[in-house]
Design an enzyme around this catalytic site. Structure first.
Site, PDB file in Angstrom:
ATOM      1  N   LYS A   1       0.796  -1.233   0.000  1.00  0.00           N
ATOM      2  CA  LYS A   1       0.000   0.000   0.000  1.00  0.00           C
ATOM      3  C   LYS A   1       0.829   1.284   0.000  1.00  0.00           C
ATOM      4  CE  LYS A   1      -4.253  -1.827   2.025  1.00  0.00           C
ATOM      5  NZ  LYS A   1      -5.316  -1.624   3.015  1.00  0.00           N
TER       6      LYS A   1
ATOM      7  N   GLY B   1      -2.992   1.980  12.872  1.00  0.00           N
ATOM      8  CA  GLY B   1      -2.288   1.387  11.738  1.00  0.00           C
ATOM      9  C   GLY B   1      -2.801   1.951  10.416  1.00  0.00           C
ATOM     10  N   GLY B   2      -2.504   1.242   9.332  1.00  0.00           N
ATOM     11  CA  GLY B   2      -2.862   1.750   8.007  1.00  0.00           C
ATOM     12  C   GLY B   2      -4.346   1.994   7.830  1.00  0.00           C
ATOM     13  N   ALA B   3      -5.175   1.033   8.235  1.00  0.00           N
ATOM     14  CA  ALA B   3      -6.624   1.192   8.059  1.00  0.00           C
ATOM     15  C   ALA B   3      -7.158   2.287   8.975  1.00  0.00           C
ATOM     16  CB  ALA B   3      -7.334  -0.140   8.331  1.00  0.00           C
TER      17      ALA B   3
ATOM     18  N   GLY C   1     -17.531  -5.193  10.114  1.00  0.00           N
ATOM     19  CA  GLY C   1     -16.562  -4.732   9.118  1.00  0.00           C
ATOM     20  C   GLY C   1     -16.967  -5.021   7.679  1.00  0.00           C
TER      21      GLY C   1
HETATM   22  P1  NDP Z   1      -1.962  -2.628  11.000  1.00  0.00           P
HETATM   23  O1  NDP Z   1      -1.085  -3.800  11.270  1.00  0.00           O
HETATM   24  O2  NDP Z   1      -1.458  -1.500  10.148  1.00  0.00           O
HETATM   25  O3  NDP Z   1      -2.419  -1.984  12.416  1.00  0.00           O
HETATM   26  C1  NDP Z   1      -2.810  -2.810  13.470  1.00  0.00           C
HETATM   27  C2  NDP Z   1      -3.317  -1.947  14.637  1.00  0.00           C
HETATM   28  O4  NDP Z   1      -3.773  -2.833  15.667  1.00  0.00           O
HETATM   29  C3  NDP Z   1      -2.250  -1.067  15.266  1.00  0.00           C
HETATM   30  O5  NDP Z   1      -2.831   0.113  15.778  1.00  0.00           O
HETATM   31  C4  NDP Z   1      -1.763  -1.955  16.430  1.00  0.00           C
HETATM   32  O6  NDP Z   1      -1.206  -1.217  17.491  1.00  0.00           O
HETATM   33  C5  NDP Z   1      -3.064  -2.566  16.857  1.00  0.00           C
HETATM   34  N1  NDP Z   1      -2.876  -3.821  17.585  1.00  0.00           N
HETATM   35  C6  NDP Z   1      -2.643  -5.054  17.044  1.00  0.00           C
HETATM   36  N2  NDP Z   1      -2.552  -5.987  18.030  1.00  0.00           N
HETATM   37  C7  NDP Z   1      -2.722  -5.320  19.205  1.00  0.00           C
HETATM   38  C8  NDP Z   1      -2.749  -5.714  20.572  1.00  0.00           C
HETATM   39  N3  NDP Z   1      -2.572  -6.993  20.927  1.00  0.00           N
HETATM   40  N4  NDP Z   1      -2.960  -4.775  21.521  1.00  0.00           N
HETATM   41  C9  NDP Z   1      -3.163  -3.478  21.175  1.00  0.00           C
HETATM   42  N5  NDP Z   1      -3.136  -3.031  19.897  1.00  0.00           N
HETATM   43  C10 NDP Z   1      -2.921  -3.946  18.924  1.00  0.00           C
HETATM   44  O7  NDP Z   1      -3.297  -3.243  10.402  1.00  0.00           O
HETATM   45  P2  NDP Z   1      -4.397  -2.516   9.479  1.00  0.00           P
HETATM   46  O8  NDP Z   1      -4.513  -1.111   9.904  1.00  0.00           O
HETATM   47  O9  NDP Z   1      -4.136  -2.819   8.065  1.00  0.00           O
HETATM   48  O10 NDP Z   1      -5.719  -3.324   9.879  1.00  0.00           O
HETATM   49  C11 NDP Z   1      -6.355  -3.092  11.135  1.00  0.00           C
HETATM   50  C12 NDP Z   1      -7.683  -3.831  11.163  1.00  0.00           C
HETATM   51  O11 NDP Z   1      -8.549  -3.318  10.164  1.00  0.00           O
HETATM   52  C13 NDP Z   1      -7.541  -5.339  10.905  1.00  0.00           C
HETATM   53  O12 NDP Z   1      -8.405  -6.020  11.782  1.00  0.00           O
HETATM   54  C14 NDP Z   1      -8.030  -5.486   9.470  1.00  0.00           C
HETATM   55  O13 NDP Z   1      -8.599  -6.760   9.249  1.00  0.00           O
HETATM   56  C15 NDP Z   1      -9.093  -4.390   9.401  1.00  0.00           C
HETATM   57  N6  NDP Z   1      -9.357  -3.917   8.039  1.00  0.00           N
HETATM   58  C16 NDP Z   1     -10.651  -3.994   7.586  1.00  0.00           C
HETATM   59  C17 NDP Z   1     -10.953  -3.572   6.319  1.00  0.00           C
HETATM   60  C18 NDP Z   1     -12.371  -3.702   5.844  1.00  0.00           C
HETATM   61  O14 NDP Z   1     -12.628  -3.473   4.645  1.00  0.00           O
HETATM   62  N7  NDP Z   1     -13.314  -4.012   6.714  1.00  0.00           N
HETATM   63  C19 NDP Z   1      -9.932  -2.995   5.410  1.00  0.00           C
HETATM   64  C20 NDP Z   1      -8.611  -2.932   6.006  1.00  0.00           C
HETATM   65  C21 NDP Z   1      -8.349  -3.386   7.277  1.00  0.00           C
HETATM   66  P3  NDP Z   1       0.371  -0.822  17.509  1.00  0.00           P
HETATM   67  O15 NDP Z   1       0.514   0.416  16.663  1.00  0.00           O
HETATM   68  O16 NDP Z   1       0.631  -0.580  18.948  1.00  0.00           O
HETATM   69  O17 NDP Z   1       1.125  -2.016  16.960  1.00  0.00           O
END
Ligand code: NDP
Length: 283
Positions: free
Chosen positions: A71, A132-134, A248
């Site tokens: 991305k 994160g990215g989303a 979602g």
């Molecule tokens: P990223 O890996 O970029 O971001 C993940 C996020 O989750 C970060 O903020 C991370 O925090 C946090 N996180 C993960 N594990 C933990 C934990 N154990 N405790 C606390 N925080 C945690 O992923 P994306 O942004 O790409 O995706 C995020 C979600 O969005 C996913 O569930 C994905 O499936 C969903 N999504 C849904 C879409 C849709 O069309 N419905 C499209 C795209 C994504 P930290 O920064 O501290 O690591």
């Protein structure tokens, strides 16, 4: 692919799986509207991205989607960016316009479109778990849609602060970071609560967002970005507290609807797309 292939092509640079829900969903729209288009999933490794983009250009694809890890990396291979993709710093949809490949981001727009079926975020106070990215895509679109405050709750300070700085510098919203070190208490004035972390995503089905469910009030709208499973603990807890809750799938389907509008200039019906995704996910 035959040299005389007639249908317009779009697709995704992604990873393979038995039946890809996005491919099934896009193809369902083409079937429903009798559109002579095809959506093709191609597995592309990071070191093949430049060649894949050049290939799509050479074959005259009308566009393509990108998933992680492409991305951000794709940006240097494109001719320009749309407004929100530029703010977000990530592209999930590429559109060919006048033979130029332009990067867009429909993740946040899809989320917004789904949310707007139950609440207008204008002048609303939002709590969002994740940075994160989303989450960046969701937060930027909420801010551009007039959300007055966005509290970003995130475990890592760096990612959380980066998003809050972006929102405060580039949009009119008032953004704040809450570093997630303990059970989060929702402020009483919260209107919308959103999970854009991967907590609860398959296979971690028992994982729960660490917040005090007692602080969730029935007037709050709750939305989860997770598609698999759609009925997360977050969604079910919200329903049991009397809240309107969105899963979602609405975000997934609507980002596809918006991408199809970019590519085909058609307003497709989201219903057959959602039905097909639910079939593929076995719901
Ligand atoms: P990223 O890996 O970029 O971001 C993940 C996020 O989750 C970060 O903020 C991370 O925090 C946090 N996180 C993960 N594990 C933990 C934990 N154990 N405790 C606390 N925080 C945690 O992923 P994306 O942004 O790409 O995706 C995020 C979600 O969005 C996913 O569930 C994905 O499936 C969903 N999504 C849904 C879409 C849709 O069309 N419905 C499209 C795209 C994504 P930290 O920064 O501290 O690591």
């Amino acid at each position: 692919m035959a040299a005389n292939f007639k249908a317009e092509l779009v697709g995704s640079f992604s990873t393979p799986c038995a039946e890809n829900p996005t491919v099934a969903m896009m193809e369902a729209a083409f079937v429903h509207h009798a559109m002579d288009w095809r959506y093709i999933n191609a597995e592309v490794q990071p070191d093949g991205l430049a060649a894949a983009v050049a290939g799509a250009r050479a074959m005259g694809w009308r566009g393509f989607n990108l998933s992680i890890p492409h991305k951000v990396a794709v940006i240097e291979h494109l001719d320009g960016l749309g407004e929100s993709a530029s703010l977000i710093g990530a592209v999930n949809t590429v559109v060919r316009r006048d033979n130029k490949l332009v990067g867009e981001n429909t993740d946040g727009k899809g989320f917004l479109k789904a949310l707007q079926t139950v609440v207008d975020p204008q002048n609303k106070s939002v709590v969002m778990f994740g940075a994160g990215g989303a989450a960046r895509a969701v937060a930027v679109e909420l801010a551009l849609a007039g959300a007055s405050r966005i509290t970003v709750v995130n475990r890592s300070v760096e990612r959380g602060q980066g998003l809050v700085d972006l929102l405060n510098d580039k949009t009119p919203t008032d953004a704040r970071l809450q570093v997630w070190q303990a059970t989060f208490e929702l402020p009483a004035e919260t209107d919308i609560v959103i999970n854009v972390t991967s907590i609860g995503l398959y296979p971690d089905l028992d994982a729960r967002i660490d917040y005090n469910v007692e602080t969730l009030k029935s007037n709050m709208v709750v939305a989860d970005a997770i598609t698999n499973p759609p009925r997360t603990h977050f969604v079910r807890d919200a329903e049991s507290r009397g809240c309107r809750a969105l899963d979602g799938l609405g975000m997934l389907v609507n980002q596809g609807v918006i991408a199809l509008k970019y590519w085909t200039d058609r307003d497709v019906d989201p219903e057959p797309m959602r039905t097909r995704v639910e079939q593929v996910l076995g719901l």
